[in-house]
Motif scaffolding. Structure first.
Motif, PDB file in Angstrom:
ATOM      1  N   THR A   1      -3.155   0.169  -3.832  1.00 35.28           N
ATOM      2  CA  THR A   1      -2.891  -1.117  -3.167  1.00 35.28           C
ATOM      3  C   THR A   1      -2.630  -2.179  -4.227  1.00 35.28           C
ATOM      4  OG1 THR A   1      -4.329  -0.538  -1.304  1.00 35.28           O
ATOM      5  CG2 THR A   1      -3.776  -2.859  -1.587  1.00 35.28           C
TER       6      THR A   1
ATOM      7  N   GLU B   1      -5.392  -1.865  -7.054  1.00 36.70           N
ATOM      8  CA  GLU B   1      -6.621  -1.112  -6.789  1.00 36.70           C
ATOM      9  C   GLU B   1      -6.259   0.320  -6.419  1.00 36.70           C
ATOM     10  OE1 GLU B   1      -8.549  -3.295  -3.716  1.00 36.70           O
ATOM     11  OE2 GLU B   1      -9.172  -4.932  -5.047  1.00 36.70           O
TER      12      GLU B   1
ATOM     13  N   SER C   1     -11.566   5.832  -6.831  1.00 43.07           N
ATOM     14  CA  SER C   1     -11.724   4.857  -7.899  1.00 43.07           C
ATOM     15  C   SER C   1     -11.370   5.469  -9.252  1.00 43.07           C
ATOM     16  CB  SER C   1     -13.165   4.347  -7.909  1.00 43.07           C
ATOM     17  OG  SER C   1     -13.331   3.384  -8.920  1.00 43.07           O
TER      18      SER C   1
ATOM     19  N   TRP D   1      -7.686   4.237  -5.051  1.00 39.18           N
ATOM     20  CA  TRP D   1      -8.703   5.081  -4.436  1.00 39.18           C
ATOM     21  C   TRP D   1      -8.208   6.519  -4.422  1.00 39.18           C
ATOM     22  CZ3 TRP D   1      -9.190   8.702  -0.714  1.00 39.18           C
ATOM     23  CH2 TRP D   1     -10.503   9.069  -0.368  1.00 39.18           C
TER      24      TRP D   1
ATOM     25  N   THR E   1       0.957  -0.046 -14.261  1.00 35.67           N
ATOM     26  CA  THR E   1      -0.474   0.228 -14.160  1.00 35.67           C
ATOM     27  C   THR E   1      -0.651   1.743 -14.180  1.00 35.67           C
ATOM     28  OG1 THR E   1      -0.857  -1.768 -12.852  1.00 35.67           O
ATOM     29  CG2 THR E   1      -2.564  -0.064 -12.783  1.00 35.67           C
TER      30      THR E   1
ATOM     31  N   ARG F   1     -10.271   4.203 -13.542  1.00 33.83           N
ATOM     32  CA  ARG F   1     -10.032   3.149 -14.531  1.00 33.83           C
ATOM     33  C   ARG F   1      -8.528   3.004 -14.735  1.00 33.83           C
ATOM     34  NH1 ARG F   1     -13.125   3.469 -20.143  1.00 33.83           N
ATOM     35  NH2 ARG F   1     -14.826   2.978 -18.692  1.00 33.83           N
ATOM     36  N   THR F   2      -8.052   1.784 -14.704  1.00 32.45           N
ATOM     37  CA  THR F   2      -6.625   1.524 -14.888  1.00 32.45           C
ATOM     38  C   THR F   2      -6.386   0.783 -16.205  1.00 32.45           C
ATOM     39  OG1 THR F   2      -6.680  -0.604 -13.732  1.00 32.45           O
ATOM     40  CG2 THR F   2      -6.287   1.366 -12.390  1.00 32.45           C
TER      41      THR F   2
ATOM     42  N   ARG G   1      -3.046  -7.876  -8.781  1.00 35.25           N
ATOM     43  CA  ARG G   1      -4.043  -6.838  -9.077  1.00 35.25           C
ATOM     44  C   ARG G   1      -3.652  -5.544  -8.378  1.00 35.25           C
ATOM     45  NH1 ARG G   1      -6.016 -10.341  -5.327  1.00 35.25           N
ATOM     46  NH2 ARG G   1      -6.916  -9.465  -3.411  1.00 35.25           N
TER      47      ARG G   1
ATOM     48  N   ARG H   1       0.851  -1.198   0.000  1.00 36.56           N
ATOM     49  CA  ARG H   1       0.000   0.000   0.000  1.00 36.56           C
ATOM     50  C   ARG H   1       0.881   1.240   0.000  1.00 36.56           C
ATOM     51  NH1 ARG H   1      -2.463  -3.470   3.754  1.00 36.56           N
ATOM     52  NH2 ARG H   1      -4.570  -4.137   3.137  1.00 36.56           N
TER      53      ARG H   1
END
Length: 287
Positions: free
Chosen positions: A80, A47, A51, A49, A66, A53-54, A45, A13
Motif C-alpha cells: 500500500t 507499507e 511486514s 504485508w 522501495t 523492512r524496506t 509512505r 494498493r
C-alpha cells in the motif's frame, strides 16, 4: 504552490496471491511520486504485508524505488502506497511551431545525449507500416513538436481505448493492428513513433484523477496511468489517451524507455504459482 494548484491524496494498493505458501520473495515497488517542477510531495509512505523492512533508492532513470524482502511463509503479498501531492496546471505550453527544429535534434550532441531515448525497446519497436507512418508525419510537419502533436491526435483517433483489450506484455505493433488498447498501449505507440521520427521520447508512469471538475473531499476510483514526454529543446508532457497536456490531474511516479522500466510492483519468489494480481487506486482532491 499557486492558488491554481491541486492537492491530491492517493492510495494505491496492489499485490499478488499464490496457490500456496511462498517461502521467500524479493520485491521492488515504484509507487512513490517525486518532487519536481510541477509537483511537490507533501507525504509519501509505502507499507508492506507481511511486514518487512524496506529501503528506498533512486534507480537509473530517477524513479524512487522501495525494495523489500519477505522471508516468512506467505500466501499473499500486499503493498500500500499513500501519498499527498500538490500539482500545477499545464502552464506555459509550446505552440505547434515552437521548440527545437529538426536540424537541432539532428545535432550530434543531442543525438548522443538522448541516445537511449531514441532507440526501440521490446514494447515500442515498430513494423514497416508504423515506421512509414512516422516518416510521413515527420515529412508533413515543419517542427518536431507539431509532428508529435499530430501523432498524438492520430493515435487517439485510430486506437480505441478499450479496458481489458491488452496486457502488460502487449507491444505497440499488436495494439496498432487490433486498433484498441489502454493508456499503456497508446503511450508505447507514441513513444515508438516519436523515436522513429527522430524525436527523443520517454514513457511516464503515474496517476490520473479522472474528473476535471473534481469535488473537494470526495474519494474516487482513480487510475494508474501512463503518458509520454518528448524533448524539443525542453521536455513536454502530453497524455495521448485523453488528448490533453499533462496538468494538475496528473501525478508523476516514474520515467523510462517503456513500461518495463517503471512497473508499480515486480519481484521474484520461491514457491507455488502466482494466481493473480489485484490493483486498487483511490484519489481524493483535498484542495
Amino acid at each position: 504552490m499557486s492558488v491554481d494548484s491541486w492537492r491530491l491524496k492517493i492510495i494505491h494498493r496492489t499485490g499478488f496471491s499464490y496457490a500456496g505458501k511462498v517461502a521467500s520473495s524479493y520485491n521492488e515497488a515504484r509507487m512513490s511520486p517525486r518532487n519536481e517542477t510541477r509537483q511537490a510531495v507533501l507525504d509519501a509512505r509505502v507499507e508492506v504485508w507481511p511486514s518487512a523492512r524496506t529501503y528506498r533508492y533512486e534507480d537509473y532513470w530517477g524513479t524512487s524505488v522501495t525494495a523489500f524482502d519477505v522471508h516468512s511463509p506467505h500466501e499473499a503479498l500486499q503493498v500500500t502506497a499513500a501519498s499527498t501531492v500538490e500539482t500545477l496546471p499545464a502552464g506555459d505550453l509550446l505552440p505547434p511551431g515552437g521548440g527545437a527544429t529538426w536540424a537541432d535534434l539532428g545535432r550530434p550532441e543531442h543525438v548522443d545525449r538522448w541516445h537511449e531515448l531514441l532507440l526501440p525497446t521490446p514494447r515500442t519497436a515498430l513494423d514497416e507500416e508504423l515506421t512509414a507512418l512516422a516518416e510521413i508525419a515527420r515529412a508533413g510537419h515543419s517542427t518536431p513538436h507539431a509532428t508529435a502533436l499530430a501523432l498524438c491526435e492520430q493515435i487517439r483517433e485510430e486506437v480505441a481505448y478499450t479496458a481489458g483489450a491488452t496486457g502488460v506484455q502487449t507491444d505497440a505493433v499488436q495494439a496498432w493492428r487490433q486498433r484498441k488498447g489502454v493508456c499503456q498501449d497508446h503511450s508505447h505507440l507514441l513513444v515508438g513513433l516519436l523515436r522513429a521520427a527522430g524525436i527523443p521520447a520517454r514513457y511516464v508512469s503515474g496517476y490520473l484523477h479522472p474528473s476535471p471538475s473534481a469535488s473537494i473531499g470526495e474519494a474516487v476510483t482513480g487510475q494508474s496511468h501512463a503518458w509520454v514526454e518528448w524533448w524539443v529543446g525542453r521536455w513536454t508532457g502530453f497524455d495521448p489517451t485523453n488528448g490533453i497536456p499533462v496538468g494538475e490531474r496528473h501525478v508523476v511516479v516514474g520515467r523510462g524507455r517503456e513500461y518495463g522500466d517503471v512497473p508499480p510492483l515486480k519481484g521474484v519468489y520461491s514457491g507455488p504459482e502466482n494466481t493473480g494480481q489485484g490493483v486498487e487506486v483511490t484519489i481524493t482532491r483535498l484542495r
